[in-house]
Design an enzyme around this catalytic site. Sequence first.
Site, PDB file in Angstrom:
ATOM      1  N   ASN A  37      -0.927  26.908  38.470  1.00 10.33           N
ATOM      2  CA  ASN A  37      -1.628  26.546  39.704  1.00 10.33           C
ATOM      3  C   ASN A  37      -2.886  27.383  39.928  1.00 10.33           C
ATOM      4  OD1 ASN A  37      -1.951  25.108  42.040  1.00 10.33           O
ATOM      5  ND2 ASN A  37      -0.155  25.950  43.099  1.00 10.33           N
ATOM      6  N   HIS A 122      11.982  21.203  51.358  1.00 12.95           N
ATOM      7  CA  HIS A 122      11.084  22.101  52.106  1.00 12.95           C
ATOM      8  C   HIS A 122      10.882  21.594  53.529  1.00 12.95           C
ATOM      9  CE1 HIS A 122       8.746  24.217  48.624  1.00 12.95           C
ATOM     10  NE2 HIS A 122      10.039  24.167  48.391  1.00 12.95           N
ATOM     11  N   ARG A 147      14.887  24.697  52.836  1.00 17.06           N
ATOM     12  CA  ARG A 147      14.061  25.896  52.967  1.00 17.06           C
ATOM     13  C   ARG A 147      13.281  25.787  54.264  1.00 17.06           C
ATOM     14  NH1 ARG A 147       8.795  27.836  49.445  1.00 17.06           N
ATOM     15  NH2 ARG A 147       7.721  26.582  51.007  1.00 17.06           N
ATOM     16  N   TYR A 159       2.510  31.096  55.380  1.00 17.85           N
ATOM     17  CA  TYR A 159       2.964  30.520  54.124  1.00 17.85           C
ATOM     18  C   TYR A 159       3.941  29.372  54.386  1.00 17.85           C
ATOM     19  CZ  TYR A 159       5.419  29.395  50.048  1.00 17.85           C
ATOM     20  OH  TYR A 159       5.977  28.635  49.062  1.00 17.85           O
ATOM     21  N   ASP A 213      11.598  31.608  52.148  1.00 16.18           N
ATOM     22  CA  ASP A 213      10.745  32.223  51.126  1.00 16.18           C
ATOM     23  C   ASP A 213       9.792  33.199  51.804  1.00 16.18           C
ATOM     24  OD1 ASP A 213       9.133  32.839  48.968  1.00 16.18           O
ATOM     25  OD2 ASP A 213       8.865  30.752  48.327  1.00 16.18           O
ATOM     26  N   HIS A 215       7.755  35.081  50.145  1.00 20.62           N
ATOM     27  CA  HIS A 215       6.539  34.987  49.326  1.00 20.62           C
ATOM     28  C   HIS A 215       5.864  36.349  49.124  1.00 20.62           C
ATOM     29  CE1 HIS A 215       3.533  32.376  47.338  1.00 20.62           C
ATOM     30  NE2 HIS A 215       4.546  31.534  47.315  1.00 20.62           N
ATOM     31  N   GLU A 239      14.047  34.581  49.473  1.00 16.90           N
ATOM     32  CA  GLU A 239      13.333  34.518  48.189  1.00 16.90           C
ATOM     33  C   GLU A 239      12.132  35.452  48.207  1.00 16.90           C
ATOM     34  OE1 GLU A 239      11.973  30.575  47.305  1.00 16.90           O
ATOM     35  OE2 GLU A 239      10.670  31.278  45.693  1.00 16.90           O
ATOM     36  N   GLU A 265       9.916  33.252  40.289  1.00 18.21           N
ATOM     37  CA  GLU A 265       9.017  32.127  40.018  1.00 18.21           C
ATOM     38  C   GLU A 265       7.726  32.564  39.326  1.00 18.21           C
ATOM     39  OE1 GLU A 265       8.443  30.558  44.020  1.00 18.21           O
ATOM     40  OE2 GLU A 265       6.430  31.368  44.073  1.00 18.21           O
ATOM     41  N   ARG A 286      14.678  32.338  39.588  1.00 21.17           N
ATOM     42  CA  ARG A 286      13.826  31.239  40.070  1.00 21.17           C
ATOM     43  C   ARG A 286      12.792  30.787  39.031  1.00 21.17           C
ATOM     44  NH1 ARG A 286      13.261  28.128  42.946  1.00 21.17           N
ATOM     45  NH2 ARG A 286      11.527  28.561  44.346  1.00 21.17           N
ATOM     46  N   HIS A 315      12.525  26.753  39.594  1.00 25.13           N
ATOM     47  CA  HIS A 315      11.337  26.530  40.425  1.00 25.13           C
ATOM     48  C   HIS A 315      10.903  25.056  40.327  1.00 25.13           C
ATOM     49  CE1 HIS A 315       6.985  28.065  41.317  1.00 25.13           C
ATOM     50  NE2 HIS A 315       7.670  27.919  42.435  1.00 25.13           N
ATOM     51  N   GLU A 342      15.249  23.382  43.289  1.00 26.41           N
ATOM     52  CA  GLU A 342      14.200  23.164  44.301  1.00 26.41           C
ATOM     53  C   GLU A 342      13.558  21.788  44.106  1.00 26.41           C
ATOM     54  OE1 GLU A 342      10.758  25.730  43.971  1.00 26.41           O
ATOM     55  OE2 GLU A 342      10.241  25.431  46.073  1.00 26.41           O
ATOM     56  N   TRP A 405      -0.205  37.205  48.668  1.00 29.05           N
ATOM     57  CA  TRP A 405      -0.087  35.858  49.263  1.00 29.05           C
ATOM     58  C   TRP A 405       1.307  35.318  49.070  1.00 29.05           C
ATOM     59  CZ3 TRP A 405       0.749  30.998  46.835  1.00 29.05           C
ATOM     60  CH2 TRP A 405       0.834  29.937  47.769  1.00 29.05           C
TER      61      TRP A 405
HETATM   62  C1  CS2 Z   1       6.820  28.547  46.244  1.00 30.82           C
HETATM   63  C2  CS2 Z   1       5.762  27.862  45.448  1.00 30.82           C
HETATM   64  O1  CS2 Z   1       8.265  26.850  45.549  1.00 30.82           O
HETATM   65  C3  CS2 Z   1       8.193  27.981  45.960  1.00 30.82           C
HETATM   66  O2  CS2 Z   1       9.155  28.685  46.176  1.00 30.82           O
HETATM   67  O3  CS2 Z   1       6.841  29.903  46.240  1.00 30.82           O
HETATM   68  O4  CS2 Z   1       5.391  26.745  46.199  1.00 30.82           O
HETATM   69  C4  CS2 Z   1       4.531  28.677  45.119  1.00 30.82           C
HETATM   70  O5  CS2 Z   1       3.856  29.045  46.285  1.00 30.82           O
HETATM   71  C5  CS2 Z   1       3.628  27.875  44.241  1.00 30.82           C
HETATM   72  O6  CS2 Z   1       4.356  27.445  43.128  1.00 30.82           O
HETATM   73  C6  CS2 Z   1       2.415  28.658  43.805  1.00 30.82           C
HETATM   74  O7  CS2 Z   1       1.792  28.002  42.773  1.00 30.82           O
HETATM   75 MG    MG Z   2       8.800  30.681  46.171  1.00 28.85          MG
END
Ligand code: CS2
Ligand code: MG
Length: 405
Positions: A37, A122, A147, A159, A213, A215, A239, A265, A286, A315, A342, A405
């Site tokens: 990404n 989500h 989530r 986020y 999450d 993050h 997470e 992830e 993950r 992930h 997920e 982030w």
């Molecule tokens: C996130 C992702 O899915 C998740 O748990 O943390 O959406 C993540 O932000 C993205 O994969 C970033 O590319």
């Molecule tokens: Mg995540």
Amino acid sequence: MKIQSADVVVCSPGRNYVTLVLKTDDGLVGVGDATVNGRELAVASYLQDHVVPLLPGRDAHAIEDTWQYLHRGAYWRRGPITMAAIAAVDVALWDLKAQSAGLPLFELLGGRSRSWIRAYGHAHGRDVAELTDSVHALRAEGFSAVRVQVGIPGLSNGYGVTVTSAQSRYEPAVAGDQPVEEVWDTGRYLRHLPSVFEELRNTFGPDLDLLHDVHHRLSPIEAARLAKSLEPYAPFWLEDVTPAENQESFRLVREHSTVPLATGETFNSVVDYLRLIPEQLIDYVRSAVTHAGGVTGLRRILDFAALYQIRSAIHGPTDISPIGLSAALHIDTAHHAFGIQEFMQYQEPISEVFDVDYTFSDGVFQPGDRPGVGVRFDVDAAKRFPYRRAYLPVNRLADGSVHDW
Ligand code: CS2
Ligand code: MG
């Protein structure tokens, strides 16, 4: 069965994807996902300039040898770009082997271990009322695990939360020449979240599994405080409570709480788990098929995790293409260490380019029964959606300093 040609296609049906297409001398087509990404062109170049020239003429059945050839043979091993490129080759080769056997991939991975694959969706809201509506909507789609991400009072963006109510789904990568910048405040977040969980538990009762999450935004002691404060509401997991480079930091969180922890992830190798797994500092791994060296790389991680009763949570955001997700579903079907999958739900026009055979209903996935990974990639359709530069957001504190982030 020899590899005859290898092509890298970058397309953007809603968001950017990097796809590797392998053709064999007996006419089979195998596909793999290499999407990283916000850094898509780097992995496309790694493949195009350094991997594609090595592939024609190789035995398409020699998956392990090709994996080691690209991993050890490059000398510069690991790292997100390298491992996504290897993942694409690996998944395309598993796709070819399963097609040549006339079997869906999970049959080659040991066969079916479970009747269905439980997924989490989500939910998000700029405030608790919006979040509650979003959870109701996912429950109506059959999800039994959700989530939950919520806006923080005093912060304009957070986020996992859409900026306007017009956006039905959250998508962090935004097309443009510069990343969007967000502002973060840990104190506000830590003060707000317990009341959100309390309200969700009051509304939805004890049976709905709630995931969250963080993050990567907290220090170890802040993460411990969060976990402790959410413990009465029994989250399914927290997470990425803290960045995972210093893996010892998870021990501090563990010392203060029994809330299950998930991470990985951003990892790309089993080596990234050398402390976390045997020291039992986490409960869910993950890693993505796409970012951790493909089916071959992910199975190494899950076999290691299984020794310690640590489970998978592969992930599955929208920046993993349907090829990467489908490969994950085959592993989920076959591997004993499955925990949960997920599912972030793609937006159209993605199905114009990726034709999938897996199904999702009532909160669970089923892999399809097409031979191979089960995804057909339409190269001509992909050309209608050219690459658009897009970045993940950059996060700052109020004083302007950059934060995770
Ligand atoms: C996130 C992702 O899915 C998740 O748990 O943390 O959406 C993540 O932000 C993205 O994969 C970033 O590319
Ligand atoms: Mg995540």
